[in-house]
Design a protein around this motif. Structure first.
Motif, mmCIF file in Angstrom:
data_model
loop_
_atom_site.group_PDB
_atom_site.id
_atom_site.type_symbol
_atom_site.label_atom_id
_atom_site.label_comp_id
_atom_site.label_asym_id
_atom_site.label_seq_id
_atom_site.Cartn_x
_atom_site.Cartn_y
_atom_site.Cartn_z
ATOM 1 N N MET B 30 0.870 -1.185 -0.167
ATOM 2 C CA MET B 30 -0.180 0.046 -0.171
ATOM 3 C C MET B 30 1.048 0.742 0.042
ATOM 4 O O MET B 30 0.972 1.992 1.199
ATOM 5 C CB MET B 30 -0.983 0.397 1.392
ATOM 6 C CG MET B 30 -2.158 -0.905 1.134
ATOM 7 S SD MET B 30 -1.887 -1.399 2.483
ATOM 8 C CE MET B 30 -3.112 -0.042 3.519
ATOM 9 N N LYS B 31 1.202 1.745 -0.924
ATOM 10 C CA LYS B 31 2.145 2.666 -1.151
ATOM 11 C C LYS B 31 2.095 3.976 -1.640
ATOM 12 O O LYS B 31 2.271 5.304 -0.567
ATOM 13 C CB LYS B 31 3.409 2.572 -2.717
ATOM 14 C CG LYS B 31 3.726 0.609 -2.112
ATOM 15 C CD LYS B 31 5.251 0.886 -3.213
ATOM 16 C CE LYS B 31 6.200 -0.418 -2.624
ATOM 17 N NZ LYS B 31 5.036 -1.379 -3.998
ATOM 18 N N GLY B 32 0.717 3.838 -1.802
ATOM 19 C CA GLY B 32 0.464 5.870 -2.609
ATOM 20 C C GLY B 32 -0.859 5.323 -1.129
ATOM 21 O O GLY B 32 -1.680 5.133 -0.705
ATOM 22 N N THR B 33 -1.349 6.710 -1.429
ATOM 23 C CA THR B 33 -2.556 7.396 -0.848
ATOM 24 C C THR B 33 -3.943 7.138 -1.866
ATOM 25 O O THR B 33 -4.890 7.538 -1.327
ATOM 26 C CB THR B 33 -2.346 9.015 -0.024
ATOM 27 O OG1 THR B 33 -1.883 10.026 -1.615
ATOM 28 C CG2 THR B 33 -1.507 8.507 0.602
ATOM 29 N N GLY B 34 -3.716 6.609 -2.873
ATOM 30 C CA GLY B 34 -4.638 6.545 -3.981
ATOM 31 C C GLY B 34 -5.129 4.672 -3.791
ATOM 32 O O GLY B 34 -5.000 4.176 -2.776
ATOM 33 N N LYS B 35 -6.389 4.610 -4.836
ATOM 34 C CA LYS B 35 -6.998 3.629 -4.887
ATOM 35 C C LYS B 35 -6.180 2.370 -6.408
ATOM 36 O O LYS B 35 -7.101 1.414 -6.016
ATOM 37 C CB LYS B 35 -8.727 3.098 -4.823
ATOM 38 C CG LYS B 35 -9.237 4.355 -3.613
ATOM 39 C CD LYS B 35 -10.705 4.799 -4.587
ATOM 40 C CE LYS B 35 -11.175 5.297 -3.780
ATOM 41 N NZ LYS B 35 -12.570 5.722 -4.038
ATOM 42 N N GLU B 86 -9.098 -0.636 2.644
ATOM 43 C CA GLU B 86 -10.678 -0.853 1.993
ATOM 44 C C GLU B 86 -9.372 -1.841 0.676
ATOM 45 O O GLU B 86 -10.002 -1.917 -0.396
ATOM 46 C CB GLU B 86 -10.940 -0.034 1.729
ATOM 47 C CG GLU B 86 -12.348 -0.239 0.841
ATOM 48 C CD GLU B 86 -13.492 0.470 0.723
ATOM 49 O OE1 GLU B 86 -13.522 1.283 1.557
ATOM 50 O OE2 GLU B 86 -14.411 0.640 -0.139
ATOM 51 N N HIS B 87 -8.494 -1.532 0.488
ATOM 52 C CA HIS B 87 -7.492 -1.296 0.016
ATOM 53 C C HIS B 87 -7.093 -3.315 -0.715
ATOM 54 O O HIS B 87 -6.898 -3.579 -2.000
ATOM 55 C CB HIS B 87 -6.002 -1.000 -0.189
ATOM 56 C CG HIS B 87 -5.778 0.047 0.419
ATOM 57 N ND1 HIS B 87 -6.525 0.540 1.701
ATOM 58 C CD2 HIS B 87 -4.982 1.037 -0.213
ATOM 59 C CE1 HIS B 87 -6.156 2.079 2.087
ATOM 60 N NE2 HIS B 87 -5.498 2.342 1.181
ATOM 61 N N TRP B 90 -9.928 -2.805 -3.527
ATOM 62 C CA TRP B 90 -9.411 -2.097 -4.174
ATOM 63 C C TRP B 90 -8.597 -3.351 -5.418
ATOM 64 O O TRP B 90 -8.315 -2.735 -6.803
ATOM 65 C CB TRP B 90 -9.114 -1.006 -4.225
ATOM 66 C CG TRP B 90 -10.165 -0.093 -3.156
ATOM 67 C CD1 TRP B 90 -11.145 0.168 -3.745
ATOM 68 C CD2 TRP B 90 -10.258 1.290 -2.771
ATOM 69 N NE1 TRP B 90 -11.924 1.285 -2.744
ATOM 70 C CE2 TRP B 90 -10.218 1.677 -2.217
ATOM 71 C CE3 TRP B 90 -8.896 1.908 -1.945
ATOM 72 C CZ2 TRP B 90 -11.094 2.824 -1.166
ATOM 73 C CZ3 TRP B 90 -8.301 2.050 -0.962
ATOM 74 C CH2 TRP B 90 -9.146 3.223 0.208
#
Ligand code: SF4
Lengths: 468, 212
Positions: B30-35, B86-87, B90
């Motif tokens: 989970m490297k980024g702040t997006g989905k 929620e990743h 996603w």
């Protein structure tokens, strides 16, 4: 009409609309966010140009990714961790919600600070995109973890669509033996009924084994309701709870306090309330408990042995146990007590409140961590850290060879930066022993703070009661 | 959100109990702040023998030829327990999964699925075991068919099994509805609730007197 359970009362009190089929649109009193999952919710709302409804009831803290090394700032050991912090801060400031930033004296692990600031109150509904939101059930709040999309929904509407969970009561009778803690109670329960034993239920913890617990130890029980597979856990608030809350910064005061307490005294299950399931556990049957596998249900009394998966009839359960033993590098029949460890971790929303640190310090005092063991204490909040330092607990730990950290989640979970390292065997006061949870290939044994402290001293899993 | 009505696909059996969301999407992935950009990290610690270099583990079910195209996953008890991330959903959605069949689910994971167009189907343990065995015997032939409006699951000319799903969840999936928009239309009801509740629990609405 039969009586109602506590959860049913809170359900009714918060129902905005009945959605049919047992679901309802529930009013949400307080919303918490942290920098790992919270910015997604806030950003989505901003992108859709929807304001936060009641921004004064929304709180953001930095706990998951922020470093816990002394002198920390926005930089993190996790690559890209700084982005999470900066994005969350910007989103929180833009939305105008409450922010407990890195240097704020109210900063800490979300489920620790929401209680200690007096923000979560009995009877409140509270959500956070974080599974351990159930911790707050210990105050008599109806609190549960959600996803980020539900977070957006809660921020925009102050409500959530919820399917009504089934009701379970777990009654702890009798008295705990000396040196047995609330962590052992919850590990014992999950070990006996498996990590999915509470699946589909909201669980009320009750009985003399619960009401005799000090408030702080109750959080540990509700914290791990989700590890039992439950929707959430709750404990009816009582005088212990009210005394613990009174005077905290966000708690009501004066006439409003009296009015609130009068209402809170009605928050309990009726004598004739019917639960869908009941479990009774005698506290006398509980020993200090540790996990041997990669699910919080894979537990054993500390004096016990690693079980033989071959003795399990259920195919899937046996395969999972075999996989766990392989990951943990253990073989059936091995004794848990005396199993050498290379690291010890005291921290997390499960067991890093002041009383947890006091219990660990009592074991550690005047002793020294075994050579070769890396031992770390991470207070659950900046307030816990300061209170502990005021009592001199930090000196007890550092004199004994523990690292003393800033508040946060730290190595309760591996964010991508700091970890215990491959194949290190960690005894940990946290709540999850999942594969790779504390770092790639790291092996985690869950236990109480006292057991963790004793094991750090011994260099092997150890029973604190025997240290004398 | 993509609508869900019917689906026919190869199903990948992974019927271990308590598969947690740390396994589905490890924190490190989970490297980024997006989905987005998450599917490559899905099941990383099981799917790759070297997760950093992305060396495939040939023994992992999704790396085996017939299962690569699976849009359905058969899981064990308490599937998706653990972290609320929620990743996990996603990542599965980006990878191409549209449905998960299991005897029970982690509650947060279940809620995340229906909000992202993935159908979570609860079936009895015996049925899950039978479906997993059947699909393993001949994955291409024994594809699984799901009909959400009729709430049925069936395998290659077998009997359809009926499953239950909360009505609100079904509506959201079938219509591809966004629940935020739907609830915002209830603004009047929410306000009315707040007015009445304010009288009962004024402390819940008070702005704290503290100077924090
Ligand atoms: S301390 Fe651990 S379990 Fe608690 S909120 Fe932080 S990461 Fe989650």
């Amino acid at each position: 009409m039969t009586g109602q359970t506590l959860i049913e009362k809170l359900w009714k009190l918060h129902t905005v609309a009945d959605l049919g089929g047992g679901a309802a649109l529930l009013y949400i009193d307080r919303i918490f966010l942290h920098e790992r999952t919270g910015s997604v919710s806030l950003k989505e709302l901003a992108a859709r140009n929807i304001p936060v409804r009641h921004k004064e009831h929304v709180f953001v803290t930095m706990d998951h990714i922020v470093d816990t090394l002394p002198g920390r700032g926005d930089d993190t050991l996790m690559p890209s961790g700084k982005d999470f912090i900066l994005t969350t801060r910007a989103a929180a400031l833009a939305a105008g919600v409450n922010l407990f930033d890195i240097k704020d004296p109210r900063q800490g692990i979300v489920h620790v600070v929401s209680a200690e600031q007096g923000i979560t109150l009995p009877g409140f509904t509270q959500v956070c995109p974080d599974s351990h939101s159930c911790t707050l059930g210990a105050l008599g709040a109806f609190a549960w973890g959600i996803g980020s999309t539900q977070g957006t929904h809660a921020l925009a509407t102050k409500t959530l669509e919820v399917a009504k969970p089934k009701m379970m009561r777990v009654t702890f009778t009798g008295k705990l033996g000396p040196g047995v803690t609330s962590k052992d109670m919850i590990l014992h329960l999950i070990g006996k009924y498996s990590a999915s034993g509470g699946s589909g239920y909201a669980i009320e913890f009750a009985g003399p084994g619960i009401t005799s617990l000090p408030q702080e130890n109750r959080f540990t029980i509700c914290n791990m309701a989700v590890e039992f597979g439950a929707f959430t856990g709750i404990i009816a608030p009582d005088e212990t709870t009210f005394a613990w809350i009174e005077g905290r910064p966000y708690a009501p005061a004066g006439a409003l306090w009296d009015q609130a307490v009068a209402h809170w005294r009605t928050l309990n299950s009726d004598a004739d309330a019917v639960f869908d399931q009941e479990i009774v556990i005698d506290c006398a049957d509980i020993s200090p408990t540790v996990t041997w596998g990669t699910s919080p249900g894979q537990t054993s009394p500390i004096a016990g042995e690693v079980p033989d998966p071959a003795a399990t009839a259920d195919d899937a359960v046996r395969k999972a146990a075999e996989k766990a033993l392989q990951y943990m590098d253990l073989t059936p029949g091995m004794k848990l007590e005396g199993l050498p460890i290379t690291a010890a971790f005291i921290g997390s929303c499960t067991n890093a409140r002041l009383s947890d640190l006091q219990a660990a310090a009592a074991v550690v005092k005047g002793r020294h961590v075994k050579a070769g063991v890396r031992a770390i204490v991470v207070p659950g909040s900046t307030k816990v850290k300061r209170d502990a330092e005021a009592e001199g607990l930090d000196r007890i730990f550092t004199d004994a060879g523990f690292e003393w950290r800033e508040a946060g989640c730290s190595m309760c979970f591996f964010a991508g930066g700091e970890s215990f390292g491959e194949k290190e065997r960690v005894i940990s006061s946290t709540n999850r022993n999942f594969e790779n949870r504390q770092g790639p290939k790291t092996r985690t044994h869950l236990a109480s703070p006292a057991t963790v402290a004793a094991s750090a001293i011994a260099g092997a899993i150890a029973d604190a009661r025997k240290l004398g | 959100m993509e609508k869900f009505t019917t689906l026919k696909s190869v199903a990948a059996p992974l019927p271990l109990p308590n598969i947690d969301t740390d396994v589905i999407i490890p924190s490190r992935e989970m490297k980024g702040t997006g989905k987005t950009g998450l599917s490559v990290g899905m099941f990383a610690n099981w799917r790759y023998s070297d997760p950093i270099k992305r060396v495939e583990n040939p023994d992992f079910i999704l790396n085996k030829a017939p299962y690569r195209a699976a849009k359905i996953l058969i899981g064990g008890k308490n599937f998706g327990c653990g972290s609320s991330r929620e990743h996990a959903v996603w990542a599965m959605s980006e990878y191409g999964f549209r449905a998960v069949l299991a005897p029970s689910f982690g509650a947060i994971f279940y809620g995340n699925c229906v909000r992202n167009g993935i159908l979570p189907v609860v079936l009895s343990e015996d049925l899950i075991t039978a479906l997993a065995e059947k699909t393993a015997a001949d994955p291409a032939k024994n594809q699984i068919e799901i009909d959400l409006p009729r709430q049925t699951v069936s395998v290659a000319d077998g009997t359809p099994y009926v499953f239950t799903i909360p009505r609100a969840d079904k509506d959201m999936l079938v219509e591809g509805l966004d629940s935020v928009d739907l609830t915002l239309r209830r603004g009047g009801e929410i306000e009315a609730f707040e007015r009445a509740d304010h009288n009962v629990r004024p402390w819940a609405y008070a702005t704290p007197a503290s100077s924090n």
